[in-house]
Design an enzyme around this catalytic site. Sequence first.
Site, PDB file in Angstrom:
ATOM      1  N   ASP A  18       0.836  -1.187   0.000  1.00  0.00           N
ATOM      2  CA  ASP A  18       0.000   0.000   0.000  1.00  0.00           C
ATOM      3  C   ASP A  18       0.883   1.253   0.000  1.00  0.00           C
ATOM      4  OD1 ASP A  18      -2.819   1.029   0.352  1.00  0.00           O
ATOM      5  OD2 ASP A  18      -1.889   1.936   2.120  1.00  0.00           O
ATOM      6  N   GLU A  60       1.896  -0.134  -4.792  1.00  0.00           N
ATOM      7  CA  GLU A  60       0.900   0.841  -5.203  1.00  0.00           C
ATOM      8  C   GLU A  60       1.593   2.192  -5.328  1.00  0.00           C
ATOM      9  OE1 GLU A  60      -3.362   2.671  -3.673  1.00  0.00           O
ATOM     10  OE2 GLU A  60      -1.782   2.187  -2.226  1.00  0.00           O
TER      11      GLU A  60
END
Length: 535
Positions: free
Chosen positions: A199, A268
Site C-alpha cells: 500500500d 501501489e
Amino acid sequence: MSDWWKGAVIYQIYPRSFKDSNNNGVGDLTGITQKLEYVQSLGVDAIWISPFFKSPMNDFGYDISDYREVDPLFGSLDDFKNLLAKAHSLKLKVIIDQVISHCSNEHEWFAQSRQNRTNDKADWFVWADPNEQGGPPNNWLSFFGGSAWTFDDRRGQYYLHNFLSNQPDLNFHNEAVQAAQLENLKFWLDLGVDGFRLDVANFYFHDKQLRDNPVFPEGERSTVGVTDSNPYARQSHIHSITQIENIAFIAKLRALTEQYPDITTMGEINGEHSLDIMADYTAGDKRLHMAYTFDLLGDACSKQVVESVAEEFNQTLKDGWACWALSNHDVQRVVSRWNQGDAHPDFALAAMALLLSLKGSVCMYQGEELGLSESDVEFDDLQDPYGKPFWPEYKGRDGCRTPIIWDEAEAFGGFSEVKPWLPIDKQQLQLSVKRQQQNPSSMLNKTRRLVKWRNQQNALRDGEFTLLDLPKVLAWLRTSENQQMLVVINLTPEQAEVELPFANIHVHANSDFQPVLEGQHLSLPPYQVLFADVQ
C-alpha cells in the site's frame, strides 16, 4: 526463481464484501476459502487479499493495530493458514496487502511514542513542534481532507498522517522502524504467502526539513485526489511523499523477498508523474517486481487518454513492469465510471479485453467478471470515512464495495443470512454468480473464456507493445518471439470502419466478439474487439 507474476492475472478480493461464512454481516477468510474454486474457474493465477489484520477498522483494515494478528472480524490465523493451503492446492498464488507506511493510533508503538519525547519509541513516528503561530508545522494535506497534522496534547507536538488522524505515519528515517516492518513482512513470508501488494509504496519517507508543498501546475496529469472538492489534488506532493530515501528501503525489502522462492512485490504508486515513479521503483532486479498504476482508474476513457497512458508507459518503463487495473476498492466501478450511464451489455467485456491486452500484469477486482456497475449507497448507509466529508459531490468508496451477489434467490443475495455491513444492491441481483453460471453467454462465462484464451497467447502475456495510430479505435501490436497479435478495440457506442495496415491477418475465432474483416477493411460494431495474428 520463476517469473510467474509477469503477465499474471490477479484477482483482488475485498474480504468484507466477498462471502460471510459466520453470518455476522461481514465477509471473512473462511468465506474466501469456500469460494476459491469459483476464483480458480476464472483462469486467474493469483489472489490479492485486502487487509484482514487486527484493526479498529476506522479505515476498514488499512489502519493496522497488530501486523501479525488476524482481526477476529475476519477469523483467526488458523483460518488464514487454511485459506493459504486451499489456494495452493488449487494452484493459486496468494498475495496479501501490507500497509507499512502508517498504522493505527491504537498500535502499541504509537501508544508508547505519544507518552513523552524520551521513550524508546519516541522517534518511531513523525513528530514536529507547532509553527510560530501555533499551527501545523507546514501546509501538507491529508488525502482524506484537511491538514496532514494533528496536535497531541500529551507530547505537545503535531504528528503526521497522510490519511486519517487515526493513521499516524511511521518515521522510516528511523532504522529501527525499517527493521521492525521488515520483520513483520518476514512473518508472513515464513507462513508461505507468495507476495505482497504494498500500500502507498512511495509514501514511506518524508522530507526531513518539512518544507511546504508547492501548488500543483494546471494541465499536468496526476493520480492523486479523487475529486475536485478535495484540496489534496491541488498540491504537488514533492516533500511529503516519493522521497529519494524510499529507493534504499525498497531494495532492503526486495532483498528480504529474495530469500524465499517465487515471491513477488507489487507496489501501489500514487502521485504526480506516477509512471516516472513506477519506472524508478521497478528498474533492475533490486527494487519492486512490479508497480500498480492508477493511471486508468480515473474518470476519462477517451481514446486520447488510454493511448497516452499506454504509450507513456511503454516509453518510460524500459525494464520495469506494470500491473494494470480498471477497478478496485477505492474507485467507482469501471462500467459506471467510463461508460457514462450507457448500460450496453457488451461494454464490460470490451473493457476487460482492453485490460487483458495491455503490456503488464492484470488486477481484476471482484465483481468485474460479473459486469457489476457502481451501487448507489444512500448517505444514511454510508460507511466510508472518506465519503462523508465530501458528500454529495463525492460519495466515497462504498459504491464499489457492496457485497457480491452469489444467489439472487437467497436472503441477502447469498452473501450472508443477516443484514450485511453495506446494503445489497437489488439491481445486481440479476447479475448473480448462480444466474450467470447457468448462462453460456453471460459476462461471467465470457470472461472465463477470454482469460483462459489470453493466457495461452504468448504475445498477450508478456510480448512487447507497439501503439498503432488508427482513427476512432484503440489499436496496438503485441509481439513475442513466435507471435505477433493485432488488438483493435472499439469502446464507443458507434460503429467503426477501419483500414488495417496489414495484408496477412488471421482473425482468432471467438464467438464472444463480432468483428467483420473483408480484406484489410475492418467493421467493428460498438464495444467490440478484434484479436488477430499478423504475419
